[in-house]
Structures are given as C-alpha cells and as structure tokens.
Design a protein around this motif. Structure first.
Motif, PDB file in Angstrom:
ATOM      1  N   ALA A 305       0.837  -1.214  -0.009  1.00 30.52           N
ATOM      2  CA  ALA A 305       0.074  -0.133  -0.055  1.00 30.52           C
ATOM      3  C   ALA A 305       0.784   1.042  -0.020  1.00 30.52           C
ATOM      4  CB  ALA A 305      -1.002   0.069   1.144  1.00 30.52           C
ATOM      5  N   ALA A 306       1.895   1.367   0.733  1.00 31.03           N
ATOM      6  CA  ALA A 306       2.919   2.275   1.077  1.00 31.03           C
ATOM      7  C   ALA A 306       3.264   2.665  -0.519  1.00 31.03           C
ATOM      8  CB  ALA A 306       3.667   2.196   2.074  1.00 31.03           C
ATOM      9  N   GLU A 307       3.952   1.606  -1.049  1.00 35.37           N
ATOM     10  CA  GLU A 307       4.615   1.762  -2.348  1.00 35.37           C
ATOM     11  C   GLU A 307       3.565   2.152  -3.484  1.00 35.37           C
ATOM     12  OE1 GLU A 307       6.505  -2.121  -3.498  1.00 35.37           O
ATOM     13  OE2 GLU A 307       7.048  -2.252  -1.340  1.00 35.37           O
ATOM     14  N   ALA A 308       2.428   1.777  -3.278  1.00 38.15           N
ATOM     15  CA  ALA A 308       1.417   2.307  -4.403  1.00 38.15           C
ATOM     16  C   ALA A 308       1.259   3.665  -4.111  1.00 38.15           C
ATOM     17  CB  ALA A 308       0.034   1.584  -4.126  1.00 38.15           C
ATOM     18  N   VAL A 309       1.398   4.312  -3.161  1.00 40.19           N
ATOM     19  CA  VAL A 309       0.892   5.712  -2.856  1.00 40.19           C
ATOM     20  C   VAL A 309       2.122   6.540  -3.279  1.00 40.19           C
ATOM     21  CG1 VAL A 309       0.746   7.599  -1.163  1.00 40.19           C
ATOM     22  CG2 VAL A 309      -0.565   5.347  -1.078  1.00 40.19           C
ATOM     23  N   ALA A 310       3.415   5.796  -3.030  1.00 37.46           N
ATOM     24  CA  ALA A 310       4.692   6.537  -3.350  1.00 37.46           C
ATOM     25  C   ALA A 310       4.774   6.556  -4.996  1.00 37.46           C
ATOM     26  CB  ALA A 310       5.920   5.872  -2.806  1.00 37.46           C
ATOM     27  N   ARG A 311       4.326   5.358  -5.505  1.00 29.57           N
ATOM     28  CA  ARG A 311       4.418   5.633  -7.027  1.00 29.57           C
ATOM     29  C   ARG A 311       3.196   6.069  -7.773  1.00 29.57           C
ATOM     30  NH1 ARG A 311       8.611   1.510  -7.916  1.00 29.57           N
ATOM     31  NH2 ARG A 311       8.343   1.791 -10.283  1.00 29.57           N
ATOM     32  N   ARG A 312       2.199   6.618  -7.191  1.00 28.88           N
ATOM     33  CA  ARG A 312       1.059   7.043  -7.663  1.00 28.88           C
ATOM     34  C   ARG A 312       0.412   6.028  -8.638  1.00 28.88           C
ATOM     35  NH1 ARG A 312       2.277  10.162  -4.573  1.00 28.88           N
ATOM     36  NH2 ARG A 312       2.661  12.468  -4.835  1.00 28.88           N
ATOM     37  N   ASP A 313       0.571   4.794  -8.145  1.00 32.98           N
ATOM     38  CA  ASP A 313      -0.079   3.673  -8.641  1.00 32.98           C
ATOM     39  C   ASP A 313      -1.666   3.624  -8.555  1.00 32.98           C
ATOM     40  OD1 ASP A 313      -0.728   1.282 -10.068  1.00 32.98           O
ATOM     41  OD2 ASP A 313       1.310   0.347  -9.556  1.00 32.98           O
ATOM     42  N   THR A 314      -2.663   4.151  -9.103  1.00 32.07           N
ATOM     43  CA  THR A 314      -3.737   4.214  -8.607  1.00 32.07           C
ATOM     44  C   THR A 314      -4.435   2.647  -8.804  1.00 32.07           C
ATOM     45  OG1 THR A 314      -3.881   6.533  -9.533  1.00 32.07           O
ATOM     46  CG2 THR A 314      -6.193   5.390  -8.928  1.00 32.07           C
ATOM     47  N   PRO A 315      -4.523   2.068  -9.919  1.00 33.38           N
ATOM     48  CA  PRO A 315      -5.053   0.711  -9.703  1.00 33.38           C
ATOM     49  C   PRO A 315      -4.625  -0.112  -8.820  1.00 33.38           C
ATOM     50  CG  PRO A 315      -4.427   1.352 -11.843  1.00 33.38           C
ATOM     51  CD  PRO A 315      -3.896   2.169 -11.005  1.00 33.38           C
ATOM     52  N   LEU A 316      -3.322  -0.129  -8.477  1.00 39.64           N
ATOM     53  CA  LEU A 316      -2.594  -0.856  -7.378  1.00 39.64           C
ATOM     54  C   LEU A 316      -3.359  -0.519  -5.800  1.00 39.64           C
ATOM     55  CD1 LEU A 316      -0.735  -3.231  -6.325  1.00 39.64           C
ATOM     56  CD2 LEU A 316       0.948  -1.654  -6.202  1.00 39.64           C
ATOM     57  N   LEU A 317      -3.416   0.882  -5.677  1.00 40.24           N
ATOM     58  CA  LEU A 317      -3.790   1.172  -4.448  1.00 40.24           C
ATOM     59  C   LEU A 317      -5.497   0.978  -4.082  1.00 40.24           C
ATOM     60  CD1 LEU A 317      -2.841   2.847  -1.853  1.00 40.24           C
ATOM     61  CD2 LEU A 317      -4.340   4.727  -2.840  1.00 40.24           C
ATOM     62  N   LEU A 318      -6.021   1.077  -5.167  1.00 36.44           N
ATOM     63  CA  LEU A 318      -7.452   0.659  -5.166  1.00 36.44           C
ATOM     64  C   LEU A 318      -7.762  -0.793  -5.008  1.00 36.44           C
ATOM     65  CD1 LEU A 318      -9.181   3.043  -7.676  1.00 36.44           C
ATOM     66  CD2 LEU A 318      -8.796   3.343  -5.466  1.00 36.44           C
ATOM     67  N   GLY A 319      -6.734  -1.800  -5.690  1.00 32.61           N
ATOM     68  CA  GLY A 319      -6.876  -2.864  -5.401  1.00 32.61           C
ATOM     69  C   GLY A 319      -6.594  -3.537  -3.830  1.00 32.61           C
ATOM     70  N   VAL A 320      -5.631  -2.670  -3.406  1.00 31.98           N
ATOM     71  CA  VAL A 320      -5.031  -3.140  -2.111  1.00 31.98           C
ATOM     72  C   VAL A 320      -6.265  -2.553  -1.059  1.00 31.98           C
ATOM     73  CG1 VAL A 320      -3.659  -2.382  -0.280  1.00 31.98           C
ATOM     74  CG2 VAL A 320      -2.597  -2.758  -2.488  1.00 31.98           C
ATOM     75  N   ILE A 321      -6.839  -1.554  -1.163  1.00 32.67           N
ATOM     76  CA  ILE A 321      -7.827  -1.054  -0.421  1.00 32.67           C
ATOM     77  C   ILE A 321      -9.040  -2.134  -0.434  1.00 32.67           C
ATOM     78  CG2 ILE A 321      -9.851   0.848  -0.112  1.00 32.67           C
ATOM     79  CD1 ILE A 321      -7.445   2.718  -0.968  1.00 32.67           C
ATOM     80  N   LEU A 322      -9.519  -2.557  -1.752  1.00 28.91           N
ATOM     81  CA  LEU A 322     -10.576  -3.359  -2.064  1.00 28.91           C
ATOM     82  C   LEU A 322     -10.547  -4.689  -1.041  1.00 28.91           C
ATOM     83  CD1 LEU A 322     -13.224  -3.340  -3.566  1.00 28.91           C
ATOM     84  CD2 LEU A 322     -11.881  -4.515  -5.246  1.00 28.91           C
ATOM     85  N   CYS A 323      -9.183  -5.070  -1.303  1.00 33.77           N
ATOM     86  CA  CYS A 323      -8.675  -6.640  -0.538  1.00 33.77           C
ATOM     87  C   CYS A 323      -8.873  -6.652   0.704  1.00 33.77           C
ATOM     88  CB  CYS A 323      -7.630  -6.966  -1.308  1.00 33.77           C
ATOM     89  SG  CYS A 323      -7.683  -7.649  -2.931  1.00 33.77           S
ATOM     90  N   SER A 324      -8.236  -5.405   1.413  1.00 36.10           N
ATOM     91  CA  SER A 324      -8.360  -5.136   2.986  1.00 36.10           C
ATOM     92  C   SER A 324      -9.608  -4.994   3.225  1.00 36.10           C
ATOM     93  CB  SER A 324      -7.649  -3.806   3.098  1.00 36.10           C
ATOM     94  OG  SER A 324      -6.589  -3.681   2.446  1.00 36.10           O
ATOM     95  N   ALA A 325     -10.405  -4.333   2.695  1.00 35.17           N
ATOM     96  CA  ALA A 325     -11.841  -4.238   2.854  1.00 35.17           C
ATOM     97  C   ALA A 325     -12.721  -5.525   2.967  1.00 35.17           C
ATOM     98  CB  ALA A 325     -12.674  -3.166   2.010  1.00 35.17           C
TER      99      ALA A 325
END
Lengths: 350, 266
Positions: A305-325
């Motif tokens: 999640a931290a890497e996704a934010v740092a790299r502005r990787d929107t699909p990855l961050l959304l995927g991480v949030i979805l799976c966490s939820a």
C-alpha cells in the motif's frame, strides 16, 4: 378497504414477509453472500474517495516513473501518458476502472508492470499469515492471562498483570519491533533480522516452512504483544463485573468448586465481548502490520500500500484497499458466526 | 420433642457501621418449615444468607450457627440447597440447563457424566418441566420465568440436601406461577422430608405453608413461635401491625391501606 391503509400494494406479497425466501444455496453461503452484497455501497464510496485523494495529490504515475528511470525526453513521456491512459480526465479513468472491476479485472500496476491481481496474490498471503498468527496468539494468551487476572480481582497477580499489560499497550509497535531486533537478531543472533525467508537458500518443504517460521517470530511477537494487552484487560474487566453478578452467588450456593466457577461460568460468560473485539481489531491489525512490515522488511500487503501511494499507482492502491476491506468483512463474518455458536441467545443467519 | 436441626445463637451481622441483624436466636426442628417474615430491610435475607454461609466478605458476624445433626460443617449444595429470588440470575445464560444440573450432581454425588445427566432428567421431571428429556439441551432463555425457577430448584436439590433455604422464591413471579411454585415446594418438602427455611414478605403464604414463623423488624427478632400462635395471638405490636397491613382479594376496594407507624413501636 381499511386494511389497504396498513398493507399497501399487492396483498399477495404479504405472504413473502412471513416466509423465508427460498434459495438453492445452503443458508451459510447465502448469509455470506448477503453480507458481502450489503457492504458493496460502502466499498464503492471508499474506492471513489481513495481515487479522488490520489488524484488530488501532485504528480502522477508517469512523473514517478520518470523520476526513477532518469532519462526520458518529452515525446517518450507523452507517449507513456497515452499508453497508461493518463492523458484522459479522471472521470473517464474512474469509469474505465469501475467497468473493468465489474468484469473482475483489477487492472494493470504501473509500478510493478504486472497485473494488479498477481501482485496482490503474491503479497496478501504473507500479511494474512502475519496477522492471523499474531491475532491468534494475542487472543489466546491475552484472554488466558485475563482469566488469571480476573479470577481474583484486586489480588497481587491481578495488579501485576493489569499494570504490566498497560505498560505493554503504551509501547508503540515499531519501537517494540526495533528493541526485539536489537536483542534477538543483533546481540544474540538467534533469529533473522528481517525479510520473510532466507534469500536464495534453496530450501524446500519442511525446511522452508521452518525458515519462514523463524523469520515470523519477531514480527509476530511485536504485533501480538501490543494487542495482547487489549484482550487481557477486556477479559479481566468483564470477569470482575461478572463476579458481582447474582449468578456467582447461586453457583457458590450449589457448592461448585472455585475452578469450575471461574472457568466454566465466569470466564465463559466474559469471553463474549472479547470475541466481538476480535472482529473489530482485524482492521487495526491490518494497519499495525504496515508498520511492522516496514520495520522487519517483510514484503507484505501493508508495504505494498505504501509503495502504491509513493508510485502514484492508482489501480494498485485501489486493489489493495478493496482486498483489505473484503478481508475485514470476512473476518467479521467469521466472528459473528463464532459468536452465534458461543452465545445461544444470538443466532446469526436467520 | 423432635430433633433440632438448626440452632441460631445470638447472631449479629453488620456491614461496616450498619447493623443488619442484632442478637437473633432461634431453633428449627428437623423436617420443620420455618417462615421468616418482615419488611424490606428487616434483615430477613441476611439471616437466610448467614445460615447458608453466603454473606459477602465485607460482613462481620458474631454469635453462632450450629447444626447438631452434623459432625462436620454442612456443605453448600450437598447438605444445604439455596433457592434465590431472581430465577434468571441463578442460571448461567450460556450453559444448557441439563449441564447446569448435572454439574451439581457430579460435584456432590461423584457420579459420571452420563448418570449425572440421567439424574438431571429425573430432577427436571420432579419439578414438573414437561418433556424433561427433550429440554435437557435447552438454554435458560428458552424457558418462562416460572420454569426457570423450577430449574433453579432442581439444581438446588441436585445434591440431595437435607435443608432448603428459599430466599423470597416467588417474589419475582406472577401470582398464578407463585402458587405453582409454592405447591411444588410444599410437595417436595413433604415427600423427601426436607427441612425448609423460607424468607417471605407474603404473610398469607407464611400462614398457609409454615409451621413456625419468625418475625424480624429492624434486624431484631421480635417474635417467633408456631404459626398458629404468632398469627393468631400476636404479642408484639409490630406483628399485629404487619398482620393488619395484609390485603387480599376480599379487602374492600375503597378501604385506605394500613400503614405502619414506626414511632408507635418503640
């Protein structure tokens, strides 16, 4: 036609209220599906919110990429923007993401240059293992010590455990992790300093499992110790409340042994709110694992999640949030089912 | 003269500075039925709990409670059974009722799990729980208040005690159910030769069911004796006043209820 006032609409529908909807699915599965469906609106809001937040931050995935690769001219950059769809507006991209998601496609990670689903599948098991073992340990050891403390509220053992657990709870998880590393990995050299398994060790089967286990001891310990205090205190406080209940007097009047009253009755009743807390803490555990994974250099979900934010990787961050939820929802479903088994007054799924 | 089951000698109980019982002495014959009556705060429950040995740790006691028939201190559950006022509070909400009775049987009769469960069915049958065998695995919340009190009674009797102490066993129940429980208690006491001590503020109940009555007022025993004597020819003004306050269905509707004026009793 007085009754129409109370039962508007088609009268034949009235029957459906008193009857269970007929379904070919087993009740447990349909209960699970219904609960997951109920969380869909929340998931949508969370996804849209995260998308907008990332959109509002300065820079985009291409800027981050260029900063890492170093040499790219303006033409190449424009081409990359077009390739990743970043030349389009945010509304277009969110629509595209949502429609792909509806088909079960989590999208393409620009940071890893792989499908998001495969990155998540690689990282999620590590974090689930870390979380699962830490939660189980914190719960079992915490509530056992809680029974020891709560068996005799106000005694020396109770005060020792209560103050000790409070001190432990006050310690930040990352600091505890660092101290454990200094003692057990640097000074004593008993355990590995970080990572999830030895690099290129070529171990297979049981040897590999033992290797992963050795790597997990310190992170699990530092994650579990903080949460252990929570379960200990909850168990202890609930037990000291139940001791004042008329039930205890009635049990004493039946001549039951003290051990039986403590374990079969007082602790048994006190564990119910602790089970509820277990579900609520699942989300906090995910958050806590981000910190612990960073300290121990574990390639897990939190770091992803931290890497996704740092790299502005929107699909990855959304995927991480979805799976966490979804993970939190599933954990809470399991907790609800366990609660229904433990408290006969509550039955879920009906 | 029948054998004495229980001697209470100059019993004093106090909680901190508050005296709950002052110099109470009474005897209870084996097989006797003693009703302890008095108003709220008169110390009647304290007396019952002192005899049961269930006073809170903060209580200070003086005097003596003796059981002449026992060579040892009577054990709770095995020699003395206690039935409490609130049936919901006496049963563990998360344990099957069969298990709650069986664990008492196992503790005191030393039987195995299966025979304890068989005994639990017998006990549930005895307290008139219909289809006792099929209700063994039910939880307390699946029973009505009256049924819960019957189950609590079954648990109190599971160790075959010779004394049953009932602390306002019917106060939390409605009048019809009260009667059922009282009849059941009566029957069980007669059948198994139990000695019964029951605490109540219901004078009608005491006069019907007890052969001995003890009247407590402000922690003092003001009158004790056979039921006929205490209720028929009361000596103490408080007893007279207490009998005067009784209302029943035959009490005229417009009659002003009698009040007890404490200042006249000194």
């Amino acid at each position: 036609m007085q009754t129409r006032l109370f039962f508007p609409g088609n009268p034949s529908r009235l029957n459906t209220y008193s009857r269970q909807p007929e379904s070919s699915l087993p009740p447990l599965v349909s209960f699970f599906l219904r609960r997951l469906l109920a969380t869909l609106p929340v998931l949508f809001v969370v996804l849209a919110g995260s998308f907008l937040l990332l959109e509002a931050a300065s820079g985009d995935a291409v800027d981050s990429y260029v900063a890492r690769s170093g040499s790219m001219d303006a033409e190449q950059i424009a081409q990359l923007r077009q390739e990743w769809g970043l030349d389009q507006g945010p509304a277009y991209r969110f629509k595209a993401y949502a429609s792909a998601l509806a088909r079960g496609d989590l999208g393409w990670s620009t940071a890893f240059e792989r499908p998001v689903a495969s990155v998540i599948l690689e990282r999620l098991p590590v974090t689930l293992m870390l979380m699962g073992v830490a939660t189980a340990l914190a719960f079992f050891i915490g509530s056992l010590l809680g029974v020891v403390a709560g068996a005799n509220p106000g005694s020396f053992r109770d005060r020792f455990l209560s103050i000790g657990s409070l001190a432990l709870y006050a310690v930040p998880g990352f600091w505890l992790g660092l101290v454990l590393i200094v003692i057990f990995a640097v000074d004593l050299r008993w355990l590995p300093i970080g990572g999830i398994e030895s690099v290129a060790s070529g171990k297979t089967g049981l040897a590999r499992i033992a290797d992963i286990g050795a790597h997990l001891i310190l992170p699990v310990a530092s994650l579990a110790m903080v949460y252990l205090a929570l379960y200990l205190r909850l168990m202890r406080d609930r037990m000291s409340e139940i001791w004042r209940d008329p039930l205890v007097n009635a049990l004493k009047a039946r001549g039951l042994s003290r051990g039986r009253i403590i374990w079969r009755h007082v602790a048994r009743n006190a564990v119910l709110p602790v089970i509820t807390m277990l579900g609520l803490q699942a989300a906090a555990m995910l958050g806590g694992s981000v910190v612990v994974e960073s300290v121990f250099a574990i390639p897990g979900f939190g770091r992803l999640a931290a890497e996704a934010v740092a790299r502005r990787d929107t699909p990855l961050l959304l995927g991480v949030i979805l799976c966490s939820a979804i993970t939190v929802v599933i954990v809470n479903l399991l907790v609800d089912l366990a609660y229904g088994k433990l408290d006969p007054r509550v039955r879920v799924g009906r | 003269m029948t054998e004495t089951y229980l001697h209470v000698r100059n019993l004093c109980v106090s909680y901190g500075d508050t005296a709950a019982l002052h110099d109470v002495s009474l005897d209870l014959a084996k097989g006797g039925r003693l009703a302890v009556i008095g108003e709220s705060g008169s110390g009647k429950s304290t007396l019952a709990m002192a005899i049961a040995g269930l006073l809170p740790r903060s209580a200070r006691t003086g005097g003596a409670i003796e059981f002449p028939g026992f060579s040892h201190v009577p054990k709770l559950g095995k020699d003395i059974g206690v039935l409490f006022q609130d049936p919901s509070g006496s049963l563990d909400p998360v344990m099957k009722v069969g298990d709650q009775i069986a664990e008492v049987v196992m503790t005191h009769l030393g039987t195995g799990w299966i025979s304890a469960r068989v005994r639990a069915v017998e006990l549930l049958d005895r307290v008139r729980i219909p289809k006792a065998l099929s209700r063994l695995n039910s939880y307390p919340h699946e029973f009505s208040g009256g049924q819960k009190q019957r189950i609590a009674l079954a648990a109190a009797l599971a160790g075959n005690p010779s004394l049953l102490i009932a602390d306002e066993p019917t106060s939390a129940l409605d009048t019809v159910v009260q009667r059922h429980i009282v009849n059941l208690l009566d029957e069980l006491v007669r059948d198994s030769g139990l000695t019964l001590l029951f605490v109540t503020h219901d004078i009608a109940l005491a006069s019907e069911r007890a052969d001995q009555i003890a009247v407590l007022y402000k922690g003092k025993l003001v009158e004790a004796g056979s039921a006929a004597k205490v209720l028929g020819r009361p000596e103490h003004p408080y007893t007279k006043a207490l009998i005067g306050t009784h209302i029943g269905l035959d009490t005229p509707r417009r009659k002003r209820l009698t009040e007890i004026d404490a200042s006249e009793l000194q």
